[in-house]
Design an enzyme around this catalytic site. Structure first.
Site, PDB file in Angstrom:
ATOM      1  N   MET B  48       0.693  -1.252   0.055  1.00 18.25           N
ATOM      2  CA  MET B  48       0.214  -0.159   0.023  1.00 18.25           C
ATOM      3  C   MET B  48       0.890   1.157   0.154  1.00 18.25           C
ATOM      4  O   MET B  48       1.056   1.886   1.006  1.00 18.25           O
ATOM      5  CB  MET B  48      -1.029  -0.152   1.050  1.00 18.25           C
ATOM      6  CG  MET B  48      -1.568  -1.341   1.323  1.00 18.25           C
ATOM      7  SD  MET B  48      -2.895  -1.233   2.630  1.00 18.25           S
ATOM      8  CE  MET B  48      -2.013  -1.338   4.089  1.00 18.25           C
ATOM      9  N   ASP B  49       1.433   1.260  -1.243  1.00 19.02           N
ATOM     10  CA  ASP B  49       2.437   2.656  -1.300  1.00 19.02           C
ATOM     11  C   ASP B  49       1.669   3.710  -1.856  1.00 19.02           C
ATOM     12  O   ASP B  49       0.961   4.041  -2.706  1.00 19.02           O
ATOM     13  CB  ASP B  49       3.616   2.098  -2.327  1.00 19.02           C
ATOM     14  CG  ASP B  49       4.805   3.197  -1.919  1.00 19.02           C
ATOM     15  OD1 ASP B  49       4.778   3.999  -1.010  1.00 19.02           O
ATOM     16  OD2 ASP B  49       5.618   2.916  -2.698  1.00 19.02           O
ATOM     17  N   GLY B  50       2.193   4.990  -1.404  1.00 21.78           N
ATOM     18  CA  GLY B  50       1.646   6.194  -2.004  1.00 21.78           C
ATOM     19  C   GLY B  50       0.703   7.156  -1.022  1.00 21.78           C
ATOM     20  O   GLY B  50       0.248   8.120  -1.836  1.00 21.78           O
TER      21      GLY B  50
END
Lengths: 303, 449
Positions: B48-50
């Site tokens: 779950m990047d960003g």
């Protein structure tokens, strides 16, 4: 496929209703996939045309200077480039092997031209490992083909290593040995670059970690270490020593990213590059796009 | 700018109107129901990047970005469980993330505390889909109050068995692999506990083999075996007190060892372990004043199997040189046994029975897999999705994803990730499975022809 089980708190649904519903779902599923299949084919075609165009625009013409020119503007280059190749064994093993050796030769030449000192080639079956001297000869021939038209730059020397074999680098047999004086004595002969090629296969992945565990278990049984001595640093030191360190950039030449058993410990922070729907295999434009991506540079059409 | 803002507000208003909401809801349900008709990945992982980048680009607090990220997660979890994904693994917090500012880490922890209980509550998402929550990683690294919340969430959902939500926090894959190696080593350093003791002992069998090889000697053979058996159980504590005796005794032991070795076809370990005992036994016989020289020789032969007369003469003279030998009670009598047993010294370390360990060669990749955080029963990772356009694994699921897993990198930020981003990935995965099975069928048919 598996039918939907009625949820425990679902409304009282008659068998007819369930059947209709699942039929409707199946219909929509088929419909969506029909459309999606069309979309994927169009996308593949688009990508194929785009890639083809790039391949025409960026061609190396077997000239190291052109390759050097292509990467000149990049802010950084990987010290250690790794690639995943696939042996296309459709019954004709010799042809597949020849194609593989050819690809590795081209890649080596590009790396040597661009100035990447270490190239590791992962191929699941590890077939090249059993032909190291032959591979060396074949790649050296390719390197000569690239570097010969430009006399001031000597063809790079090459050494091939694989985790279970010692480094193989026979002394150069071509005439450009130090005994022949350079033609232009004022300009010191540019030192021939050196390329290290590392051959990896599926056994260098999980198996290495399993082997390390065996050794550690054995030592622990004999009281030589305590399990609490085992830390990430120790494992890292051992694995890097016996296989390789972390590559900076990993280029997957398949149409999508599947690692096929690539050494897991080492890909921790590696940038992974692939060209979506790549159908050309090992293409120079893929290599170049990977380097651009690594340097976070935009690639414009044309040179 | 203003018009686009205006438009988006109108769109929002429209989408939130009851009929539109109803329609969207039904289209979603229909789509998800349709997706279930094809092959569905059993294990999906998300990086779950960003969140932070999303917050920065929308000029909101980073923690607000994480909050939105959680909303996105809840939505995606619902999608996954609805179409029949069994295991969802999410990278929530890396061990490296502890290096962020204390302010952000604390805020994240506070958020985790609230959200965890929210997820696990009765009637909430996890219970609705029968999903169990698991934590992978070094739980002891988090704050005690958060750890309580974690334990609580695990406990509350432990009864659910239809699906699993693996939350990786604080996790790195290298730490996981190292832990797996360490735990495997710990397992393999535990001696095997023979729960059912076999009625055969190795030393007894070795002795029997020896007896058969020494077939030339019949008399006294039985005695010798009994003696060895006794020596096995009890400690012989003869320690020479002066150097001369020591030299003589060592020589006796070496002669005995040599003899046993030659008759045992170079079974060195047997000879070495029995040499000292045999030496003691021989000395006992030689020092026994009630035996004459022939009887002594017979006894020594019975112990060693064979003894040349020169060697025997040497043994005799060596025995003479040992002055500090205290005569042992007669080995044959039963009284001596009780005497021995009553001796207060417990068997010292070298006499302890050899410990049996599992063979390290039996360690395989599957053994290590069973020791990873995901364990042996988690289905193989089918799909790994990372958002925010970063094309790295960042120390996540290395052991699980490096074989057949399809790794997908998406450009959108995690808070933006929803069904419409997930759908194409899923469709493509299904499409490929379909193509693969078609090809397999074709190949099967061509093989049949």
């Amino acid at each position: 496929m598996a039918r939907r089980k009625p949820a425990p708190r679902a409304r009282k649904s008659t068998p007819l209703r369930t059947m209709l519903k699942s039929n409707l779902h199946l219909l929509i599923y088929t419909l969506i996939h029909a459309i999606f299949g069309l979309y994927v084919r169009l996308r593949m075609a688009y990508h194929a045309i785009y890639d083809r165009l790039l391949a025409v625009l960026y061609y190396h013409h077997r000239t190291p200077d052109l390759i050097r020119n292509d990467v000149k503007a990049l802010s950084r280059l990987p010290e250690h480039l790794s690639v995943v190749l696939t042996l296309h064994d459709n019954g004709d093993r010799d042809a597949a092997l020849e194609e593989l050796v050819n690809d590795v030769g081209e890649l080596s030449a590009w790396c040597a031209s661009a100035g990447i000192p270490l190239l590791s080639v992962y191929e699941r079956t590890g077939i090249l490992k059993s032909y190291i001297p032959q591979t060396h000869t074949a790649i050296t021939r390719t390197l000569h083909a690239y570097f010969n038209p430009t006399p001031p730059s000597l063809p790079p020397s090459l050494s091939i290593r694989s985790p279970s074999h010692p480094s193989y680098s026979p002394p150069p047999s071509h005439p450009s040995s130090p005994s022949t004086p350079p033609i232009d004595a004022d300009v010191p002969a540019p030192e021939a670059p050196h390329l290290n090629l590392l051959l990896l296969s599926a056994t260098d992945g999980r198996n290495t970690i399993v082997d390390l565990t065996k050794t550690l278990a054995d030592m622990s049984q004999r009281g030589k270490i305590s399990p609490s001595d085992i830390g990430a640093e120790l494992v890292d030191a051992e694995i890097s020593e016996s296989v390789m360190g972390e590559p900076d950039l990993l280029v997957v030449f398949g149409p999508r990213v599947v690692l096929e058993g690539y050494p897991p410990w080492q890909v921790r922070l590696t940038e992974i590059f692939h060209v979506p729907d790549n159908s050309e295999g090992v293409g120079y434009q893929v290599f170049l796009r990977a380097l651009h991506r690594y340097a976070k540079a935009q690639m414009r059409f044309g040179r | 700018m203003s018009s686009s803002l205006h438009l988006s507000q109108i769109r929002k208003w429209f989408l939130q109107s009851p009929p539109a909401e109803w329609a969207v809801q039904h289209v979603r349900e229909l789509l998800l129901g349709a997706m279930r008709q094809g092959a569905v990945p059993q294990h999906v992982a998300f990086v779950m990047d960003g969140n932070r980048r999303f917050a920065r680009s929308h000029q909101i607090e980073p923690i607000e970005g994480h909050n939105l990220g959680f909303e996105a997660l809840a939505k995606i979890l619902e999608v996954c469980y609805k179409i029949g994904v069994k295991v969802v693994t999410i990278y929530a917090f890396s061990i490296e993330n502890f290096k962020r500012t204390k302010y952000e880490v604390d805020a994240l922890m506070d958020m985790a505390k609230v959200k965890l209980s929210q997820l696990a509550q009765h009637g909430e998402l996890l219970e609705r889909y029968g999903a169990r929550m698991e934590f992978l990683g070094q739980k002891e690294m988090v704050r005690p109050d958060v750890l309580d919340a974690i334990e609580n969430a695990i406990k509350m959902t432990s009864g659910n068995s239809r699906a699993v939500l693996n939350i990786c926090a604080p996790y790195t894959s290298r730490d996981e692999i190292t832990t797996a190696i360490r735990n495997t080593v710990v397992d393999y350093t535990k001696p095997i506990q023979n729960s059912t003791k076999r009625p055969f002992s190795e030393s007894h069998i070795a002795r029997n083999i020896r007896a058969r090889q020494l077939g030339t000697v019949t008399e006294g053979d039985e005695d010798a075996h009994n003696d060895f058996a006794r020596l096995d159980d009890e400690e012989w504590n003869y320690t020479p007190s002066n150097p001369e005796s020591k030299a003589a005794f060592d020589r006796i032991v070496s002669i005995a060892t040599e003899n046993i070795r030659s008759s045992q076809e170079d079974d060195v370990s047997f000879a070495n372990s029995f040499g000292r005992k045999a030496g003691c036994l021989i000395l006992e016989r030689l020092k026994n004043p009630s035996l004459d020289e022939d009887e002594k020789k017979e006894a020594v032969t019975a112990t060693l199997g064979y003894i040349s007369s020169t060697a025997f003469a040497e043994l005799l003279s060596l025995a003479e040189r040992i002055q500090d030998w205290s005569p042992q009670p007669d080995l044959g009598s039963s009284a001596s046994t009780t005497l021995y047993l009553s001796s207060s010294d417990p068997p010292s370390a070298p006499a302890a029975p050899p410990v049996n360990y599992p063979d390290p060669e039996t360690i395989t990749a599957d053994v290590l897999t069973a020791h990873t955080f995901t364990g042996a029963h988690t289905p193989p990772l089918d799909l790994l999705i990372r958002t925010s356009g970063v094309e790295r694994l960042s120390d996540f699921m290395l052991w699980q994803c490096h074989e057949t897993t399809e790794i997908v990198f998406l450009e959108c930020m995690w808070p933006e990730f929803d069904l419409w981003h997930f759908m194409p990935v899923l469709l493509e995965w299904q499409w490929r499975r379909r193509k693969e099975s078609q090809e397999q069928r074709k190949r099967g048919r061509s093989k049949l022809d």
